[in-house]
Design an enzyme around this catalytic site. Structure first.
Site, PDB file in Angstrom:
ATOM      1  N   TRP A   1      10.790   3.689   4.485  1.00 54.63           N
ATOM      2  CA  TRP A   1      12.080   2.725   4.675  1.00 54.63           C
ATOM      3  C   TRP A   1      13.219   3.770   5.124  1.00 54.63           C
ATOM      4  CZ3 TRP A   1      15.144   5.660   1.733  1.00 54.63           C
ATOM      5  CH2 TRP A   1      14.658   6.647   0.725  1.00 54.63           C
TER       6      TRP A   1
ATOM      7  N   LYS B   1       2.485  -1.875   9.711  1.00 54.73           N
ATOM      8  CA  LYS B   1       2.942  -2.200   8.346  1.00 54.73           C
ATOM      9  C   LYS B   1       4.065  -1.363   7.884  1.00 54.73           C
ATOM     10  CE  LYS B   1       2.792  -1.387   4.227  1.00 54.73           C
ATOM     11  NZ  LYS B   1       4.084  -1.233   3.457  1.00 54.73           N
TER      12      LYS B   1
ATOM     13  N   ALA C   1       7.724  -0.365   5.549  1.00 54.85           N
ATOM     14  CA  ALA C   1       8.063  -0.514   4.355  1.00 54.85           C
ATOM     15  C   ALA C   1       8.551  -1.763   3.780  1.00 54.85           C
ATOM     16  CB  ALA C   1       8.861   0.655   3.993  1.00 54.85           C
TER      17      ALA C   1
ATOM     18  N   SER D   1       5.285   9.488   1.820  1.00 56.99           N
ATOM     19  CA  SER D   1       4.945  10.661   1.075  1.00 56.99           C
ATOM     20  C   SER D   1       3.590  11.487   1.269  1.00 56.99           C
ATOM     21  CB  SER D   1       5.244  10.191  -0.385  1.00 56.99           C
ATOM     22  OG  SER D   1       4.051   9.221  -0.626  1.00 56.99           O
TER      23      SER D   1
ATOM     24  N   GLU E   1       2.673  12.281   9.136  1.00 55.05           N
ATOM     25  CA  GLU E   1       4.089  12.948   8.966  1.00 55.05           C
ATOM     26  C   GLU E   1       4.576  12.659   7.518  1.00 55.05           C
ATOM     27  OE1 GLU E   1       5.770  14.336  11.297  1.00 55.05           O
ATOM     28  OE2 GLU E   1       4.793  13.866  13.006  1.00 55.05           O
ATOM     29  N   LEU E   2       4.569  13.813   6.614  1.00 54.54           N
ATOM     30  CA  LEU E   2       4.679  13.519   5.176  1.00 54.54           C
ATOM     31  C   LEU E   2       5.745  14.120   4.543  1.00 54.54           C
ATOM     32  CD1 LEU E   2       0.732  14.195   4.407  1.00 54.54           C
ATOM     33  CD2 LEU E   2       1.949  11.949   5.009  1.00 54.54           C
TER      34      LEU E   2
ATOM     35  N   CYS F   1      13.163  13.290   5.687  1.00 50.46           N
ATOM     36  CA  CYS F   1      11.959  14.222   5.347  1.00 50.46           C
ATOM     37  C   CYS F   1      12.509  15.796   5.632  1.00 50.46           C
ATOM     38  CB  CYS F   1      10.587  14.198   5.965  1.00 50.46           C
ATOM     39  SG  CYS F   1      11.246  13.632   7.618  1.00 50.46           S
TER      40      CYS F   1
ATOM     41  N   GLU G   1      10.826  17.194  -3.802  1.00 50.63           N
ATOM     42  CA  GLU G   1      11.553  16.665  -2.567  1.00 50.63           C
ATOM     43  C   GLU G   1      12.594  15.924  -3.178  1.00 50.63           C
ATOM     44  OE1 GLU G   1       9.655  13.716   0.015  1.00 50.63           O
ATOM     45  OE2 GLU G   1      10.671  14.514   1.519  1.00 50.63           O
TER      46      GLU G   1
ATOM     47  N   GLU H   1       4.875  14.411  16.645  1.00 51.65           N
ATOM     48  CA  GLU H   1       5.580  13.143  17.192  1.00 51.65           C
ATOM     49  C   GLU H   1       6.322  13.635  18.292  1.00 51.65           C
ATOM     50  OE1 GLU H   1       6.319  10.289  14.212  1.00 51.65           O
ATOM     51  OE2 GLU H   1       4.803   9.456  14.279  1.00 51.65           O
TER      52      GLU H   1
HETATM   53  P1  NAP Z   1       5.644   6.191   0.658  1.00 54.28           P
HETATM   54  O1  NAP Z   1       5.845   5.864  -0.850  1.00 54.28           O
HETATM   55  O2  NAP Z   1       4.694   7.097   0.859  1.00 54.28           O
HETATM   56  O3  NAP Z   1       5.732   4.712   1.687  1.00 54.28           O
HETATM   57  C1  NAP Z   1       5.666   5.094   2.965  1.00 54.28           C
HETATM   58  C2  NAP Z   1       4.798   3.927   3.301  1.00 54.28           C
HETATM   59  O4  NAP Z   1       3.284   3.654   2.879  1.00 54.28           O
HETATM   60  C3  NAP Z   1       5.598   2.407   2.993  1.00 54.28           C
HETATM   61  O5  NAP Z   1       5.180   1.522   3.965  1.00 54.28           O
HETATM   62  C4  NAP Z   1       4.747   2.216   1.739  1.00 54.28           C
HETATM   63  O6  NAP Z   1       4.743   0.583   1.486  1.00 54.28           O
HETATM   64  C5  NAP Z   1       3.369   2.547   1.980  1.00 54.28           C
HETATM   65  N1  NAP Z   1       2.260   2.625   1.025  1.00 54.28           N
HETATM   66  C6  NAP Z   1       2.643   3.044  -0.208  1.00 54.28           C
HETATM   67  N2  NAP Z   1       1.922   3.208  -1.274  1.00 54.28           N
HETATM   68  C7  NAP Z   1       0.536   2.949  -0.304  1.00 54.28           C
HETATM   69  C8  NAP Z   1      -0.784   2.661  -0.419  1.00 54.28           C
HETATM   70  N3  NAP Z   1      -1.303   2.755  -1.716  1.00 54.28           N
HETATM   71  N4  NAP Z   1      -1.476   2.511   0.575  1.00 54.28           N
HETATM   72  C9  NAP Z   1      -1.054   2.133   1.795  1.00 54.28           C
HETATM   73  N5  NAP Z   1       0.176   2.202   2.168  1.00 54.28           N
HETATM   74  C10 NAP Z   1       1.061   2.408   0.998  1.00 54.28           C
HETATM   75  O7  NAP Z   1       6.965   6.753   1.170  1.00 54.28           O
HETATM   76  P2  NAP Z   1       8.453   6.491   1.118  1.00 54.28           P
HETATM   77  O8  NAP Z   1       9.058   6.671  -0.230  1.00 54.28           O
HETATM   78  O9  NAP Z   1       8.626   5.140   1.577  1.00 54.28           O
HETATM   79  O10 NAP Z   1       9.284   7.373   2.100  1.00 54.28           O
HETATM   80  C11 NAP Z   1       9.588   8.412   1.775  1.00 54.28           C
HETATM   81  C12 NAP Z   1       8.808   9.616   2.086  1.00 54.28           C
HETATM   82  O11 NAP Z   1       8.333   9.723   3.585  1.00 54.28           O
HETATM   83  C13 NAP Z   1       9.394  11.016   1.868  1.00 54.28           C
HETATM   84  O12 NAP Z   1       8.484  11.733   1.122  1.00 54.28           O
HETATM   85  C14 NAP Z   1       9.705  11.611   3.157  1.00 54.28           C
HETATM   86  O13 NAP Z   1       9.607  13.045   3.190  1.00 54.28           O
HETATM   87  C15 NAP Z   1       8.381  11.032   4.042  1.00 54.28           C
HETATM   88  N6  NAP Z   1       8.772  10.969   5.595  1.00 54.28           N
HETATM   89  C16 NAP Z   1       8.390  12.013   6.397  1.00 54.28           C
HETATM   90  C17 NAP Z   1       8.583  11.743   7.670  1.00 54.28           C
HETATM   91  C18 NAP Z   1       8.106  13.025   8.498  1.00 54.28           C
HETATM   92  O14 NAP Z   1       8.175  12.811   9.759  1.00 54.28           O
HETATM   93  N7  NAP Z   1       7.494  13.916   8.110  1.00 54.28           N
HETATM   94  C19 NAP Z   1       9.750  11.032   8.123  1.00 54.28           C
HETATM   95  C20 NAP Z   1      10.277  10.039   7.323  1.00 54.28           C
HETATM   96  C21 NAP Z   1       9.949  10.385   5.902  1.00 54.28           C
HETATM   97  P3  NAP Z   1       5.790  -0.033   0.506  1.00 54.28           P
HETATM   98  O15 NAP Z   1       7.101   0.428   1.170  1.00 54.28           O
HETATM   99  O16 NAP Z   1       5.735  -1.467   0.713  1.00 54.28           O
HETATM  100  O17 NAP Z   1       5.574   0.477  -0.677  1.00 54.28           O
END
Ligand code: NAP
Length: 486
Positions: free
Chosen positions: A156, A180, A182, A235, A256-257, A290, A387, A464
């Site tokens: 998101w 899919k 967020a 994440s 990309e975590l 991130c 983080e 990317e």
């Molecule tokens: P997240 O909880 O991992 O969610 C990311 C996506 O995965 C969302 O679409 C989420 O859906 C989905 N998801 C969650 N649980 C899942 C499961 N069990 N199975 C399949 N999909 C699942 O991360 P976030 O809190 O949205 O985003 C923040 C994280 O992203 C931070 O750690 C940040 O550092 C990282 N990030 C990394 C980069 C990069 O380029 N390295 C860029 C941006 C963000 P829902 O939203 O519906 O739960």
């Protein structure tokens, strides 16, 4: 507030216009994190809708992949132009569903679009190879072909750019996609898809699955045999889970975590430049990126001077709703996010940290947090390792260069790192020693469509953007053409 016209177009296309109930189909509300207002509803899709989306992507694959690179490029280019023509509308929608200040949202739309422009051009440069032959009766070639149907799962914090960064190279290569987004921010994804359709993308080439059932939809996307690749941003915890799930069908993965970026200020740094860089790197998106600086290692001899310069700049920050013109820091995404940041700060303060500035929820209430500077930190505090994902600076002094490098690398993450120095020999020593996929040297804004974005260690796999980004979406096929005679 003016309602962006694209919002109604998106809700109508999702079959959820206005407040009218779309029948007995499940749906969920999307809310503005700054106000709690409902922006509308979108379909809550589950297992069967994901299967349908994968089928549609599979049917579209031969149609899309057999177009010439030039034809695909022309459609991507039209998509890029349509996004540009609606940039303010799209930015307003993004601010409404995500909270970031309008100017940042506008920047994100343009940044995301730049990947579409870039990969429209790269589509025409997916080149194979002719290898020197090992015998006179044979010729040996390498073909590059689109990998197939791609699943993308996105977070998101950049509801538009994290999507275009994946869709652009995937579609350019000839893949079709099921995305899919967020659950907090599905509207920007739907808006992008709608403009893509208008640009001429064939039916089924891009399918958006909106859902609050992340585990259920994710399970199908990672196990479906017709999906050949998963591209995930989010994440590290969820990335690991999805990677495990993909193992069963041996899908190619790009991840990309999370990050835990160190920001090192050496004693010979230009402190004004470092403070200005820190502001951009820490407070953009209220610290929810991130690549946000997460741990500030500052040489003990300049720590006070740096902290004063930072604090002076921070007093100019204006916390508020993203659509208010003077806002520079918006809300955090949801109540869970604010609870998490508050918990980290409270834990640190209980263990001896001092708040030099801020230190808690903002007087505006809701999802707003005060821009904060913490000092006197130690390793027992969770904030020293987590983080943060909020507008909190943690100041940690060091004496020796080797100690700064050791502390910077002492984390499972390896996405972005920053350091400020004017010493040429140190520049190379530190750059080479940092275990990070991206390094900002006297610079805190790194990302661009022509540069490889991605991390090492538990921050991910793959890159990317850039000339390398398209490789994530192609398969290499070796052709040995024999029987050609001597
Ligand atoms: P997240 O909880 O991992 O969610 C990311 C996506 O995965 C969302 O679409 C989420 O859906 C989905 N998801 C969650 N649980 C899942 C499961 N069990 N199975 C399949 N999909 C699942 O991360 P976030 O809190 O949205 O985003 C923040 C994280 O992203 C931070 O750690 C940040 O550092 C990282 N990030 C990394 C980069 C990069 O380029 N390295 C860029 C941006 C963000 P829902 O939203 O519906 O739960």
């Amino acid at each position: 507030m003016t309602r962006p016209s694209i919002l109604d177009e998106v809700l109508t296309s999702a079959g959820c216009s206005g407040e009218t109930d779309p029948g007995d189909r499940p749906r969920f509300a999307v809310t503005n994190p700054a106000t709690g207002d409902r922006l509308g509803h979108v379909p809550d899709m589950g297992r069967s809708e994901v299967h349908k989306a994968v089928r549609s992507a599979k049917v579209a694959f031969p149609v899309w992949s057999r177009k010439t690179a030039k034809e695909r490029a022309a459609i991507l280019r039209r998509w890029y132009e349509l996004i540009h023509s609606r940039v303010d509308d799209l930015a307003q929608l993004l601010t409404l569903e995500q909270g970031k200040p309008f100017n940042e949202a506008r920047g994100e739309i343009l940044y995301g679009a730049s990947y579409i422009e870039w990969f429209a051009e790269e589509a025409k440069r997916i080149e194979g190879d002719i290898l020197p032959t090992t015998g006179p009766d044979r010729r040996m070639l390498v073909l590059k072909q689109p990998i197939g149907v791609v699943a993308a799962i996105t977070p998101w914090n950049f509801p538009s750019a994290m999507i275009s960064r994946k869709l652009a190279p995937a579609l350019a290569a000839g893949c079709t996609v099921v995305i899919k987004p967020a659950e907090d921010t599905p509207l920007s994804a739907l808006a992008l898809a709608q403009l893509a359709k208008r640009a001429g993308l064939p039916d089924g080439a891009l399918n958006v699955v909106t859902s609050v059932r992340a585990a259920e939809t994710g399970e199908v996307l990672t196990s479906h045999p017709d999906i050949r690749k998963l591209s995930f941003t989010g994440s590290t915890r969820v990335g690991k889970l999805l990677m495990r799930q993909c193992a069963e069908t041996v899908k190619k993965v790009s991840l990309e975590l999370g990050g835990n970026a160190p920001f090192i200020v050496f004693e010979d740094a230009d402190l004004d430049a470092a403070a200005a860089g820190a502001m951009l790197c820490k407070f953009r998106n209220a610290g929810q990126t991130c690549v946000s600086a997460n741990r500030f290692y500052v040489h003990a001899s300049v720590l006070d001077a740096f902290a004063d310069k930072l604090a002076e700049r921070m007093t100019a920050l204006k916390v508020g709703q993203g659509l208010d013109e003077d806002t520079t820091v918006g809300p955090l995404i949801n109540p869970a996010a604010i609870d998490k940041v508050e918990g980290l700060v409270d834990d640190a303060v209980a263990k001896g940290a001092r708040a030099r500035l801020g230190g808690g929820r903002h007087a505006r209430g809701g999802n707003f947090f005060e821009p904060t500077v913490l000092e006197n930190l130690d390793d027992t505090m969770e904030i020293a390792r987590a983080e943060i994902f909020g507008p909190v600076v943690t100041l940690i002094p060091f004496e020796e260069e080797a100690d700064a490098i050791q502390m910077a690398n002492d984390t499972p993450y390896g996405l972005a790192a920053y350091f400020y120095t004017q010493n040429m020999a140190r520049i190379w020593r530190v750059t080479e020693a940092l275990e990070y996929g991206m390094v900002g040297l006297n610079e805190s804004v790194l990302s661009g469509e022509n540069a490889p974005f991605g991390g090492m260690k538990e921050s991910g796999i793959g890159r990317e953007g850039s000339k390398y980004g398209i490789e994530e979406y192609v398969e290499m096929k070796y052709l040995c053409h024999g029987g050609l005679g001597a």
